[in-house]
Design a protein around this motif. Sequence first.
Motif, PDB file in Angstrom:
ATOM      1  N   LYS A 235       0.831  -1.207   0.000  1.00 59.47           N
ATOM      2  CA  LYS A 235       0.000   0.000   0.000  1.00 59.47           C
ATOM      3  C   LYS A 235       0.862   1.253   0.000  1.00 59.47           C
ATOM      4  CE  LYS A 235      -3.831  -2.146   2.448  1.00 59.47           C
ATOM      5  NZ  LYS A 235      -4.512  -2.268   3.749  1.00 59.47           N
ATOM      6  N   SER A 236       1.999   1.203   0.696  1.00 50.82           N
ATOM      7  CA  SER A 236       2.881   2.370   0.740  1.00 50.82           C
ATOM      8  C   SER A 236       3.468   2.674  -0.630  1.00 50.82           C
ATOM      9  CB  SER A 236       4.000   2.174   1.775  1.00 50.82           C
ATOM     10  OG  SER A 236       5.083   1.430   1.260  1.00 50.82           O
ATOM     11  N   LEU A 237       3.603   1.658  -1.475  1.00 52.36           N
ATOM     12  CA  LEU A 237       4.123   1.872  -2.830  1.00 52.36           C
ATOM     13  C   LEU A 237       3.149   2.708  -3.657  1.00 52.36           C
ATOM     14  CD1 LEU A 237       5.513  -1.687  -3.682  1.00 52.36           C
ATOM     15  CD2 LEU A 237       6.750   0.262  -2.711  1.00 52.36           C
ATOM     16  N   GLU A 238       1.866   2.577  -3.379  1.00 51.47           N
ATOM     17  CA  GLU A 238       0.853   3.367  -4.069  1.00 51.47           C
ATOM     18  C   GLU A 238       0.860   4.813  -3.574  1.00 51.47           C
ATOM     19  OE1 GLU A 238      -2.718   1.171  -3.311  1.00 51.47           O
ATOM     20  OE2 GLU A 238      -1.990  -0.588  -4.392  1.00 51.47           O
ATOM     21  N   LYS A 239       1.101   4.979  -2.274  1.00 50.54           N
ATOM     22  CA  LYS A 239       1.108   6.319  -1.674  1.00 50.54           C
ATOM     23  C   LYS A 239       2.411   7.063  -1.962  1.00 50.54           C
ATOM     24  CE  LYS A 239      -1.944   5.042   2.107  1.00 50.54           C
ATOM     25  NZ  LYS A 239      -2.054   4.790   3.540  1.00 50.54           N
ATOM     26  N   ILE A 240       3.496   6.321  -2.055  1.00 51.97           N
ATOM     27  CA  ILE A 240       4.822   6.915  -2.280  1.00 51.97           C
ATOM     28  C   ILE A 240       5.450   6.184  -3.474  1.00 51.97           C
ATOM     29  CG2 ILE A 240       7.046   7.517  -1.232  1.00 51.97           C
ATOM     30  CD1 ILE A 240       5.667   6.984   1.523  1.00 51.97           C
TER      31      ILE A 240
ATOM     32  N   ARG B   8       9.093   4.750  -4.108  1.00 53.44           N
ATOM     33  CA  ARG B   8       9.565   3.536  -3.437  1.00 53.44           C
ATOM     34  C   ARG B   8       9.655   2.354  -4.394  1.00 53.44           C
ATOM     35  NH1 ARG B   8       6.925   3.235   2.644  1.00 53.44           N
ATOM     36  NH2 ARG B   8       8.165   4.966   3.478  1.00 53.44           N
ATOM     37  N   LYS B   9       8.812   2.343  -5.431  1.00 52.56           N
ATOM     38  CA  LYS B   9       8.843   1.232  -6.386  1.00 52.56           C
ATOM     39  C   LYS B   9      10.211   1.110  -7.035  1.00 52.56           C
ATOM     40  CE  LYS B   9       4.009   0.918  -7.700  1.00 52.56           C
ATOM     41  NZ  LYS B   9       3.045   1.008  -8.806  1.00 52.56           N
ATOM     42  N   ALA B  10      10.767   2.222  -7.465  1.00 54.99           N
ATOM     43  CA  ALA B  10      12.080   2.202  -8.114  1.00 54.99           C
ATOM     44  C   ALA B  10      13.163   1.751  -7.138  1.00 54.99           C
ATOM     45  CB  ALA B  10      12.409   3.577  -8.685  1.00 54.99           C
ATOM     46  N   LEU B  11      13.068   2.203  -5.901  1.00 58.14           N
ATOM     47  CA  LEU B  11      14.052   1.791  -4.893  1.00 58.14           C
ATOM     48  C   LEU B  11      13.972   0.288  -4.655  1.00 58.14           C
ATOM     49  CD1 LEU B  11      13.621   4.708  -2.335  1.00 58.14           C
ATOM     50  CD2 LEU B  11      15.586   4.299  -3.826  1.00 58.14           C
ATOM     51  N   LEU B  12      12.769  -0.222  -4.575  1.00 60.20           N
ATOM     52  CA  LEU B  12      12.573  -1.649  -4.365  1.00 60.20           C
ATOM     53  C   LEU B  12      13.063  -2.446  -5.571  1.00 60.20           C
ATOM     54  CD1 LEU B  12      11.441  -3.386  -2.091  1.00 60.20           C
ATOM     55  CD2 LEU B  12       9.206  -3.236  -3.173  1.00 60.20           C
TER      56      LEU B  12
ATOM     57  N   SER C 281      13.941   0.045   6.733  1.00 56.90           N
ATOM     58  CA  SER C 281      14.167   1.497   6.823  1.00 56.90           C
ATOM     59  C   SER C 281      12.851   2.268   6.675  1.00 56.90           C
ATOM     60  CB  SER C 281      15.183   1.952   5.766  1.00 56.90           C
ATOM     61  OG  SER C 281      14.609   1.990   4.468  1.00 56.90           O
ATOM     62  N   TRP C 282      11.867   1.638   6.077  1.00 56.80           N
ATOM     63  CA  TRP C 282      10.538   2.242   5.933  1.00 56.80           C
ATOM     64  C   TRP C 282       9.614   1.858   7.085  1.00 56.80           C
ATOM     65  CZ3 TRP C 282       9.998   0.232   0.258  1.00 56.80           C
ATOM     66  CH2 TRP C 282      10.813   0.982  -0.584  1.00 56.80           C
ATOM     67  N   GLY C 283      10.096   1.031   8.002  1.00 59.05           N
ATOM     68  CA  GLY C 283       9.301   0.643   9.163  1.00 59.05           C
ATOM     69  C   GLY C 283       8.584  -0.684   9.044  1.00 59.05           C
ATOM     70  N   TYR C 284       8.944  -1.492   8.049  1.00 59.00           N
ATOM     71  CA  TYR C 284       8.288  -2.789   7.850  1.00 59.00           C
ATOM     72  C   TYR C 284       9.261  -3.912   8.179  1.00 59.00           C
ATOM     73  CZ  TYR C 284       5.115   0.232   5.356  1.00 59.00           C
ATOM     74  OH  TYR C 284       4.270   1.251   5.040  1.00 59.00           O
ATOM     75  N   ASN C 285       8.868  -4.768   9.090  1.00 59.09           N
ATOM     76  CA  ASN C 285       9.705  -5.875   9.514  1.00 59.09           C
ATOM     77  C   ASN C 285       9.251  -7.136   8.791  1.00 59.09           C
ATOM     78  OD1 ASN C 285      11.468  -7.540  10.829  1.00 59.09           O
ATOM     79  ND2 ASN C 285      10.424  -7.450  12.796  1.00 59.09           N
ATOM     80  N   ILE C 286       9.823  -7.377   7.617  1.00 52.54           N
ATOM     81  CA  ILE C 286       9.404  -8.512   6.805  1.00 52.54           C
ATOM     82  C   ILE C 286      10.489  -9.571   6.672  1.00 52.54           C
ATOM     83  CG2 ILE C 286       7.740  -7.124   5.503  1.00 52.54           C
ATOM     84  CD1 ILE C 286       9.809  -7.162   3.172  1.00 52.54           C
ATOM     85  N   GLY C 287      11.589  -9.417   7.397  1.00 48.16           N
ATOM     86  CA  GLY C 287      12.724 -10.298   7.223  1.00 48.16           C
ATOM     87  C   GLY C 287      12.600 -11.639   7.901  1.00 48.16           C
ATOM     88  N   ARG C 288      11.981 -11.669   9.033  1.00 49.36           N
ATOM     89  CA  ARG C 288      11.901 -12.909   9.803  1.00 49.36           C
ATOM     90  C   ARG C 288      10.774 -13.782   9.285  1.00 49.36           C
ATOM     91  NH1 ARG C 288      10.233 -13.009  15.972  1.00 49.36           N
ATOM     92  NH2 ARG C 288      10.157 -15.238  16.259  1.00 49.36           N
ATOM     93  N   ARG C 289      11.099 -15.032   9.034  1.00 48.78           N
ATOM     94  CA  ARG C 289      10.057 -15.955   8.599  1.00 48.78           C
ATOM     95  C   ARG C 289       9.182 -16.303   9.804  1.00 48.78           C
ATOM     96  NH1 ARG C 289      13.262 -20.340   5.113  1.00 48.78           N
ATOM     97  NH2 ARG C 289      14.535 -20.328   6.989  1.00 48.78           N
ATOM     98  N   TRP C 290       7.907 -16.413   9.590  1.00 43.17           N
ATOM     99  CA  TRP C 290       6.972 -16.568  10.697  1.00 43.17           C
ATOM    100  C   TRP C 290       7.231 -17.805  11.533  1.00 43.17           C
ATOM    101  CZ3 TRP C 290       4.109 -20.970  10.573  1.00 43.17           C
ATOM    102  CH2 TRP C 290       3.966 -21.603   9.346  1.00 43.17           C
TER     103      TRP C 290
END
Length: 60
Positions: free
Chosen positions: A21-26, A29-33, A48-57
């Motif tokens: 959703k943040s990619l739509e608002k900003i 970020r798409k190019a950075l990603l 760095s954007w505040g999303y903790n997606i690194g750890r597998r559940w």
Amino acid sequence: MSEEELSRFIKKVKDLNDLVKSLEKIPSRKALLASCKNHKEVIILAKSWGYNIGRRWGDE
């Protein structure tokens, strides 16, 4: 799947959805990603954007 694992899974999915959703608002970020060369760079950038997606559940 334990309750704790389920909670981690739900949290990760929420963070991933919020990141998308943040990619739509900003749109910049798409190019950075897209410029990330590997998974580790994606994780660092997302954090760095505040999303903790690194750890597998299921990981401790």
